[in-house]
Design an enzyme around this catalytic site. Structure first.
Site, PDB file in Angstrom:
ATOM      1  N   THR A   8       0.850  -1.192   0.000  1.00 13.16           N
ATOM      2  CA  THR A   8       0.000   0.000   0.000  1.00 13.16           C
ATOM      3  C   THR A   8       0.888   1.245   0.000  1.00 13.16           C
ATOM      4  O   THR A   8       2.002   1.234   0.520  1.00 13.16           O
ATOM      5  CB  THR A   8      -0.942   0.032   1.224  1.00 13.16           C
ATOM      6  OG1 THR A   8      -0.186   0.292   2.425  1.00 13.16           O
ATOM      7  CG2 THR A   8      -1.684  -1.292   1.385  1.00 13.16           C
ATOM      8  N   GLY A   9       0.379   2.314  -0.592  1.00 12.26           N
ATOM      9  CA  GLY A   9       1.181   3.537  -0.687  1.00 12.26           C
ATOM     10  C   GLY A   9       2.437   3.326  -1.507  1.00 12.26           C
ATOM     11  O   GLY A   9       3.529   3.770  -1.130  1.00 12.26           O
ATOM     12  N   ALA A  10       2.283   2.651  -2.671  1.00 13.59           N
ATOM     13  CA  ALA A  10       3.452   2.203  -3.428  1.00 13.59           C
ATOM     14  C   ALA A  10       3.851   3.126  -4.567  1.00 13.59           C
ATOM     15  O   ALA A  10       4.779   2.802  -5.311  1.00 13.59           O
ATOM     16  CB  ALA A  10       3.172   0.804  -3.988  1.00 13.59           C
ATOM     17  N   GLY A  13       8.034   7.517  -2.750  1.00 16.63           N
ATOM     18  CA  GLY A  13       8.724   7.407  -1.468  1.00 16.63           C
ATOM     19  C   GLY A  13       9.195   6.007  -1.124  1.00 16.63           C
ATOM     20  O   GLY A  13       9.688   5.253  -1.965  1.00 16.63           O
ATOM     21  N   SER A 171       7.071   4.207  12.929  1.00 19.82           N
ATOM     22  CA  SER A 171       7.868   5.435  13.005  1.00 19.82           C
ATOM     23  C   SER A 171       8.534   5.536  14.366  1.00 19.82           C
ATOM     24  O   SER A 171       8.055   4.967  15.357  1.00 19.82           O
ATOM     25  CB  SER A 171       6.956   6.646  12.787  1.00 19.82           C
ATOM     26  OG  SER A 171       7.622   7.858  13.072  1.00 19.82           O
ATOM     27  N   TYR A 193      -0.800  11.453  14.414  1.00 21.66           N
ATOM     28  CA  TYR A 193       0.165  10.619  13.695  1.00 21.66           C
ATOM     29  C   TYR A 193       0.931   9.725  14.668  1.00 21.66           C
ATOM     30  O   TYR A 193       1.029   8.511  14.472  1.00 21.66           O
ATOM     31  CB  TYR A 193       1.139  11.501  12.910  1.00 21.66           C
ATOM     32  CG  TYR A 193       2.142  10.713  12.098  1.00 21.66           C
ATOM     33  CD1 TYR A 193       1.792  10.189  10.851  1.00 21.66           C
ATOM     34  CD2 TYR A 193       3.434  10.493  12.573  1.00 21.66           C
ATOM     35  CE1 TYR A 193       2.708   9.452  10.108  1.00 21.66           C
ATOM     36  CE2 TYR A 193       4.355   9.766  11.837  1.00 21.66           C
ATOM     37  CZ  TYR A 193       3.987   9.248  10.606  1.00 21.66           C
ATOM     38  OH  TYR A 193       4.900   8.513   9.877  1.00 21.66           O
TER      39      TYR A 193
END
Length: 345
Positions: A8-10, A13, A171, A193
């Site tokens: 996902t989010g590929a 970045g 993170s 976040y």
């Protein structure tokens, strides 16, 4: 047998860098780019095929911030693949970041500069908002949408004849002080976040407790300080122009400043090569880069508790039931409205 990998989010970045590294490692794998923006996804696919002409790269429309989109995308995945080996949960947002400029410049020329950049503790807040499902947007995108995706894909992830992997991009900003079981969506705070990333650490622990016996293993990574679109959005561009030389200098003295997406994807790539049974479910695997530019992965124990992770898991399961019921009612109402319009024509 070819491995099936969904990221996902590929489209940019760390996600895109991971895809590039995976194809370089195993040219026979079946790679699926799960993205919200299909135009950017197509551009990412074209770039990957330019460097790997024989690769199998599929596209999937997925907005993890929308429960309806997650369920629809999961149906496509189940129709397209018979198994799923790796699910990289990399998509995430940090909307409307606000930096305490005074604290930033004080920290920039202090002994705390490395920790400040690494964790943003006492420095960074965000303004969250509700999404179309009535949930906090950061919580929905960074945590719940991925949880719902896992639940919907269990028939592919939990199979008796092979093991599957779920890998969360967490993170160093994941802090227990920003998270509360009484407010898992972080409706009443200013660090959604950090809260969502700590929640993903907890959830990974719970997933291992519930799903290891079914062949599903979950891991968590920290990419280090990476310059991506998300990072550049924190400060005005001229600030980054001013401080980037300082950051490259600091990198000589710390291993957490990975800086590039390629370096930040190191732990994600490293986990691809490991046997899941050999991994520590309580560890976060950190992408690190030495002062000489050597990339490596190092496990560090997470600040997580079994009891807390279990309570979060139960709360998410209950929220899932509420969301599914709401969507079912909305779909029924839409169908009834369509029938009414057809009858009145």
């Amino acid at each position: 047998m070819e491995k099936v990998v969904v990221v996902t989010g590929a489209n940019s970045g760390i996600g895109l860098a991971l895809c590039e590294r995976l194809l370089g490692e195993d040219g026979l794998l079946r790679l699926c780019l799960a993205c919200r923006n299909m135009q950017r996804a197509q551009a990412a696919r074209s770039a990957l095929l330019t460097s790997h002409p024989n690769a199998q790269v599929d596209l999937l429309h997925l907005d993890v911030g929308s429960a309806q989109s997650v369920l629809a995308a999961a149906q496509v995945v189940k129709a397209r693949y018979s198994r799923l080996d790796y699910l990289y949960l990399n998509a995430g947002i940090m909307p409307n970041p606000q930096v305490d400029i005074e604290a930033f410049f004080k920290g920039l020329f202090s002994r705390n500069v490395i920790n400040m950049f690494a964790t943003a503790e006492g420095l960074l807040t965000q303004q969250d908002r509700l999404n179309s499902d009535g949930m906090q947007e950061v919580f929905a995108t960074n945590l719940f949408g991925h949880f719902l995706l896992i639940r919907e894909l269990e028939p592919l992830l939990c199979q008796a004849d092979h093991s599957s992997r779920v890998v969360w991009t967490s993170s160093s900003n994941a802090r227990s002080s920003a998270f509360s079981l009484d407010d898992i969506q972080h409706r009443h705070g200013t660090e959604p976040y950090s809260s969502s990333k700590y929640a993903s650490d907890l959830l990974s622990l719970a997933l291992n407790r519930h799903k290891n016996s079914q062949g599903l293993f979950s891991s968590v990574i920290c990419p280090g300080l990476v310059m991506t679109n998300l990072t550049y959005g924190i400060l005005p561009s001229f600030f980054w122009t001013l401080i980037m030389p300082i950051m490259w200098l600091i990198r000589i003295f710390t291993n957490t400043f990975t800086l590039t997406p390629y370096n930040g994807a190191e732990a994600l790539h490293w986990l691809f090569l490991q046997k899941p049974e050999s991994l520590d479910p309580r560890a976060k695997y950190h992408s690190l880069t030495s002062g000489l530019g050597t990339n490596y992965t190092q496990p560090r124990q997470m600040d997580v508790e079994d009891g807390m992770s279990e309570v979060l898991y139960v709360k998410l399961v209950e929220l899932e039931k509420v969301v599914r019921r709401k969507l079912s009612e909305e779909n029924a109402d839409m169908e009834a409205h369509r029938q009414y319009l057809n009858e009145t024509e």
